[in-house]
Motif scaffolding. Sequence first.
Motif, PDB file in Angstrom:
ATOM      1  N   CYS A 114       0.863  -1.182   0.000  1.00 61.80           N
ATOM      2  CA  CYS A 114       0.000   0.000   0.000  1.00 61.80           C
ATOM      3  C   CYS A 114       0.892   1.223   0.000  1.00 61.80           C
ATOM      4  O   CYS A 114       0.773   2.085  -0.856  1.00 61.80           O
ATOM      5  N   ARG A 137       3.869  -1.168  -7.488  1.00 66.23           N
ATOM      6  CA  ARG A 137       3.080  -0.101  -6.889  1.00 66.23           C
ATOM      7  C   ARG A 137       3.621   0.209  -5.493  1.00 66.23           C
ATOM      8  O   ARG A 137       4.313  -0.602  -4.874  1.00 66.23           O
ATOM      9  N   LYS A 190       0.070   9.376   0.698  1.00 71.86           N
ATOM     10  CA  LYS A 190      -1.127   8.575   0.967  1.00 71.86           C
ATOM     11  C   LYS A 190      -2.325   9.433   1.366  1.00 71.86           C
ATOM     12  O   LYS A 190      -2.242  10.221   2.305  1.00 71.86           O
ATOM     13  N   PRO A 191      -3.435   9.238   0.673  1.00 72.98           N
ATOM     14  CA  PRO A 191      -4.652   9.921   1.109  1.00 72.98           C
ATOM     15  C   PRO A 191      -5.225   9.113   2.269  1.00 72.98           C
ATOM     16  O   PRO A 191      -5.058   7.896   2.311  1.00 72.98           O
ATOM     17  N   GLU A 236       0.668   7.205  -6.383  1.00 68.23           N
ATOM     18  CA  GLU A 236      -0.456   8.166  -6.391  1.00 68.23           C
ATOM     19  C   GLU A 236      -0.026   9.615  -6.225  1.00 68.23           C
ATOM     20  O   GLU A 236       0.779   9.945  -5.351  1.00 68.23           O
ATOM     21  N   GLN A 289      -0.884   7.567 -10.582  1.00 63.06           N
ATOM     22  CA  GLN A 289      -2.203   7.116 -10.111  1.00 63.06           C
ATOM     23  C   GLN A 289      -3.007   8.282  -9.544  1.00 63.06           C
ATOM     24  O   GLN A 289      -2.497   9.081  -8.769  1.00 63.06           O
ATOM     25  N   GLY A 339      -6.112   8.628  -7.199  1.00 64.44           N
ATOM     26  CA  GLY A 339      -6.862   7.769  -6.287  1.00 64.44           C
ATOM     27  C   GLY A 339      -8.358   8.032  -6.333  1.00 64.44           C
ATOM     28  O   GLY A 339      -8.820   9.055  -6.860  1.00 64.44           O
ATOM     29  N   ALA A 340      -9.089   7.080  -5.758  1.00 68.18           N
ATOM     30  CA  ALA A 340     -10.549   7.156  -5.755  1.00 68.18           C
ATOM     31  C   ALA A 340     -11.039   8.500  -5.202  1.00 68.18           C
ATOM     32  O   ALA A 340     -11.995   9.094  -5.718  1.00 68.18           O
ATOM     33  N   ARG A 341     -10.341   8.978  -4.160  1.00 67.00           N
ATOM     34  CA  ARG A 341     -10.787  10.222  -3.516  1.00 67.00           C
ATOM     35  C   ARG A 341     -10.547  11.456  -4.370  1.00 67.00           C
ATOM     36  O   ARG A 341     -11.068  12.521  -4.083  1.00 67.00           O
ATOM     37  N   LYS A 370      -8.544   5.865 -10.811  1.00 66.93           N
ATOM     38  CA  LYS A 370      -9.376   4.938 -10.036  1.00 66.93           C
ATOM     39  C   LYS A 370     -10.795   5.469  -9.905  1.00 66.93           C
ATOM     40  O   LYS A 370     -11.015   6.677  -9.816  1.00 66.93           O
ATOM     41  N   ARG A 407     -12.168  -0.347  -8.383  1.00 69.19           N
ATOM     42  CA  ARG A 407     -11.591  -0.663  -7.065  1.00 69.19           C
ATOM     43  C   ARG A 407     -12.667  -0.817  -5.992  1.00 69.19           C
ATOM     44  O   ARG A 407     -12.396  -0.692  -4.814  1.00 69.19           O
ATOM     45  N   HIS A 443      -8.375  -3.065  -2.498  1.00 69.83           N
ATOM     46  CA  HIS A 443      -9.174  -1.984  -1.915  1.00 69.83           C
ATOM     47  C   HIS A 443     -10.670  -2.268  -2.010  1.00 69.83           C
ATOM     48  O   HIS A 443     -11.457  -1.710  -1.253  1.00 69.83           O
ATOM     49  N   MET A 489      -4.349  -5.029  -9.932  1.00 74.47           N
ATOM     50  CA  MET A 489      -3.424  -4.328  -9.031  1.00 74.47           C
ATOM     51  C   MET A 489      -3.599  -4.925  -7.643  1.00 74.47           C
ATOM     52  O   MET A 489      -4.711  -4.922  -7.097  1.00 74.47           O
ATOM     53  N   GLU A 519      -2.198  -5.480  -3.580  1.00 77.59           N
ATOM     54  CA  GLU A 519      -1.338  -5.054  -2.477  1.00 77.59           C
ATOM     55  C   GLU A 519      -0.647  -6.268  -1.867  1.00 77.59           C
ATOM     56  O   GLU A 519      -1.307  -7.227  -1.439  1.00 77.59           O
TER      57      GLU A 519
HETATM   58  C1  PEP Z   1      -4.282   2.956  -3.179  1.00 79.45           C
HETATM   59  O1  PEP Z   1      -4.256   2.390  -4.270  1.00 79.45           O
HETATM   60  O2  PEP Z   1      -3.335   2.907  -2.368  1.00 79.45           O
HETATM   61  C2  PEP Z   1      -5.499   3.670  -2.755  1.00 79.45           C
HETATM   62  C3  PEP Z   1      -5.469   4.557  -1.775  1.00 79.45           C
HETATM   63  O3  PEP Z   1      -6.577   3.300  -3.439  1.00 79.45           O
HETATM   64  P1  PEP Z   1      -8.018   4.013  -3.582  1.00 79.45           P
HETATM   65  O4  PEP Z   1      -7.730   5.393  -4.070  1.00 79.45           O
HETATM   66  O5  PEP Z   1      -8.687   3.146  -4.586  1.00 79.45           O
HETATM   67  O6  PEP Z   1      -8.655   3.976  -2.248  1.00 79.45           O
END
Ligand code: PEP
Length: 276
Positions: free
Chosen positions: A40, A64, A69-70, A102, A120, A122-124, A145, A175, A210, A234, A236
């Motif tokens: 991760c 990856r 990190k979000p 990311e 990347q 991310g989803a957020r 994502k 994801r 995820h 993908m 982890e």
């Molecule tokens: C990630 O890939 O580490 C991640 C935070 O994924 P997601 O944005 O899909 O939550």
Amino acid sequence: MNAQQSYKLSNRLYHMDNSVIQVGDKAIGGEELAVIAGPCSVESEDQILELAKKVKEYGAGFLRGGAFKPGTSPYRFGGMRLEGLELLKLAREETGLPIVTEIMSVDMIERFAEDVDIIQVGARNMKNFKLLRELGRIRKPILLKRGLSSTIDELLMSAEYIMSEGNRSVILCERGIRTFETYTSNTLDISAVLAIKKLSHLPVIVDPSHAAGLWWMVAPLAKAAVAVGADGIMIEVHNDPVCAKCDGQQSIKPERFMALMEDVAEIKRFLRIGGD
Ligand code: PEP
Ligand code: MN
């Protein structure tokens, strides 16, 4: 205007053939299944180098690892940031694996464009339109994502933000999405792979880690993704999931990743998917 018309560049109506995204000497969306694996987040030099070597040995094509990190909580591990990026570069040097990591803000684009092989989103940040537009102005593959509560149309619209600025190298990632179910972190929308491939020519990969949030579901879901026709997966992977700084509960150990890769090879043979 209906949704079908509001995305054009990503629409299969105007581009019948599958897009193949070139990443150095590798390609995503072509014959070969793309396997992106790693932790991760980058936690130390030893951790990322060991994992990079292992996932490469077992058949991953890309490494990856989150440097930035979000987090849903501000108290969660935020990543090693630029130091993490340097460690990813070191891991690339040692293994030759292209790196996927990311991006969280526009001010990092120049640095990422220089250092990272696949950027990347991310989803957020799937609806961070400013970030998407700016990423459209560079020439680096973007792994976009799906947002936690976003529809397939919205995902394609976000891809359109990037593509309409000139960058056509977009890879989409299912994801998992938020549903009423709470047993899993998210619900893996496996049918999204089929829907996206019908609507769009862009490659689609699946991130079962995820989606499920549970390590023991990851390999079976990854196999389902390959069987349904995803262009990649993908995963982890962590050498010590219990002590991982984030997402240990959904990380598989390298040995389990190796077993997954053996099963994936069988599925590919059965489905006559190219690659190896
Ligand atoms: C990630 O890939 O580490 C991640 C935070 O994924 P997601 O944005 O899909 O939550
Ligand atoms: Mn994670």
